[in-house]
Design a protein around this motif. Structure first.
Motif, mmCIF file in Angstrom:
data_model
loop_
_atom_site.group_PDB
_atom_site.id
_atom_site.type_symbol
_atom_site.label_atom_id
_atom_site.label_comp_id
_atom_site.label_asym_id
_atom_site.label_seq_id
_atom_site.Cartn_x
_atom_site.Cartn_y
_atom_site.Cartn_z
ATOM 1 N N GLN A 61 32.304 43.625 51.924
ATOM 2 C CA GLN A 61 33.557 42.871 51.809
ATOM 3 C C GLN A 61 34.140 42.494 53.168
ATOM 4 N N HIS A 89 47.148 44.266 44.023
ATOM 5 C CA HIS A 89 46.346 43.132 43.578
ATOM 6 C C HIS A 89 47.130 41.839 43.469
ATOM 7 N N SER A 102 46.767 49.776 40.710
ATOM 8 C CA SER A 102 46.091 48.511 40.995
ATOM 9 C C SER A 102 47.090 47.380 41.191
ATOM 10 N N GLN A 103 48.102 47.340 40.332
ATOM 11 C CA GLN A 103 49.034 46.218 40.428
ATOM 12 C C GLN A 103 49.839 46.241 41.712
ATOM 13 N N PHE A 116 45.886 38.817 45.299
ATOM 14 C CA PHE A 116 44.631 39.166 45.994
ATOM 15 C C PHE A 116 43.443 38.564 45.269
ATOM 16 N N GLN A 117 42.521 38.010 46.036
ATOM 17 C CA GLN A 117 41.263 37.499 45.491
ATOM 18 C C GLN A 117 40.118 38.235 46.156
ATOM 19 N N LYS A 118 39.219 38.757 45.312
ATOM 20 C CA LYS A 118 38.082 39.496 45.852
ATOM 21 C C LYS A 118 37.165 38.548 46.613
ATOM 22 N N GLU A 142 38.241 51.108 44.226
ATOM 23 C CA GLU A 142 38.976 51.736 43.127
ATOM 24 C C GLU A 142 38.090 52.105 41.949
ATOM 25 N N ASN A 177 40.891 47.480 46.472
ATOM 26 C CA ASN A 177 40.231 46.703 45.434
ATOM 27 C C ASN A 177 38.733 46.999 45.389
ATOM 28 N N THR A 178 38.137 47.214 46.568
ATOM 29 C CA THR A 178 36.684 47.439 46.645
ATOM 30 C C THR A 178 36.301 48.830 46.155
ATOM 31 N N ALA A 223 44.533 46.184 51.161
ATOM 32 C CA ALA A 223 44.390 45.666 49.794
ATOM 33 C C ALA A 223 42.920 45.453 49.441
#
Length: 331
Positions: A110, A162, A158-159, A165-167, A140, A137-138, A133
């Motif tokens: 990432q 996120h 998470s919220q 946020f875009q992976k 969790e 996200n990566t 962030a």
């Protein structure tokens, strides 16, 4: 397993060798007078090029701006993998190889740059605060993630991270293959009761601040296969030291302790030119092949280069393995 985001905001700095005299007072204060300095996270590593100092915001206040001091611009956050409430030790291998596949490799994919600091007690993965962030996200799906605030841990929802946020969907960039150096030094990874720090003060000050002073009548060293490397960390009350056997002989044997097997380690030094902080995947390049072969490794990043310590009996196979792995085309 759990992933803890520790309650430290860290700075990564470098002090040049000829400018060390300007910082001896604050460094001695940070090492020996930790209550006065109020610094909870402090690490100093000497390499042939410079001194890398990683410290929290309270400690950073002790370092006055100087032409001899370089400061990486980012604020870094230390992460720590724990299992059953303790530092992860579930696998046979120790050090960075425990977290190579679950933390290091996913973050590299990432495009998250990491700064590694292995100690006698555990491994710290430093990430830039601005990347948090992406980190959460990566990781969790693999970890229960908790953040420490004022000594208390609370789950990261998470919220909370996120929103907006875009992976990253891009492919990982082509990694640079950096040269490896295998010095001949034998190294020890050791610890010390912090209450006994005053007992080794004279020796520690001599090793850190005077070991490079030219001795009268001494000839230049011809042993170019050995390098100067000494690391001292005082983090949340725990002391960790990494030194070669020559430096170890200067300390009282009854005060320093290591694992029951008293193993010796050899170093793989990564980089021909200073690596910088923006390149991703350097730690993964080294740690993942070691993890695939269940080989222990401590990993210490510094301002200029990276250093992996592997068991002495594995150094030949590790050297061949890493060189072969780096010749293979990327998948």
């Amino acid at each position: 397993m759990d992933l803890h985001i520790l309650d430290h905001r860290l700075r990564v700095t470098s002090i040049c060798k000829n400018g060390l005299v300007n910082f001896t007072h604050p460094l001695i204060k940070l090492i020996f007078l930790r209550n006065r300095a109020r610094c909870k996270f402090f690490s100093l590593t000497e390499t042939p090029e410079n001194y890398t100092v990683v410290l929290d915001e309270e400690g950073f206040k002790e370092l006055q701006p100087s032409e001899h001091l370089l400061v990486e611009s980012s604020v870094w956050l230390p992460l720590n993998v724990v299992s059953n409430g303790n530092s992860s030790s579930s696998s046979q291998a120790v050090g960075v190889t425990k977290i190579a596949k679950s933390v290091i490799a996913p973050l590299a994919q990432q495009h998250v740059s990491v700064f590694m600091l292995s100690t006698y007690q555990t491994d710290f993965i430093l990430v830039r605060e601005k990347d948090l962030a992406v980190v959460i996200n990566t990781l969790e799906e693999e970890f229960n993630i908790y953040r420490e605030v004022g000594g208390e841990y609370s789950a990261v929802l998470s919220q909370d991270v996120h929103n907006g946020f875009q992976k990253n969907g891009k492919e990982a960039p082509q990694l640079t293959v950096h040269p490896l150096l295998i010095p001949q030094n034998q190294f020890c990874v050791m610890s010390l009761d912090p209450d006994t720090l005053p007992a080794i003060a004279t020796t520690l000050i001599d090793v850190l601040f005077y070991s490079n002073s030219p001795k009268e009548g001494a000839l230049p060293s011809q042993d170019l296969d050995c390098i100067k490397f000494f690391s001292f960390s005082l983090i949340d009350g725990y002391v960790s030291l990494v030194m070669d056997t020559e430096a170890q002989r200067q300390f009282p044997a009854d005060l320093l302790f290591t694992s029951s097997s008293r193993e010796l380690w050899r170093m793989v030094r990564i980089g021909g030119q200073p690596l910088g902080f923006d390149e991703c995947g350097i730690v993964a390049q080294i740690s993942q092949p070691l993890a695939d072969n269940d080989i222990s490794a401590y990993y210490i990043s510094t301002f200029s280069f990276d250093h992996a310590l592997v068991p002495e009996e594995d150094i030949v196979s590790v050297t061949e393995m890493l060189r072969q792995h780096r010749k293979e085309p990327a998948c």
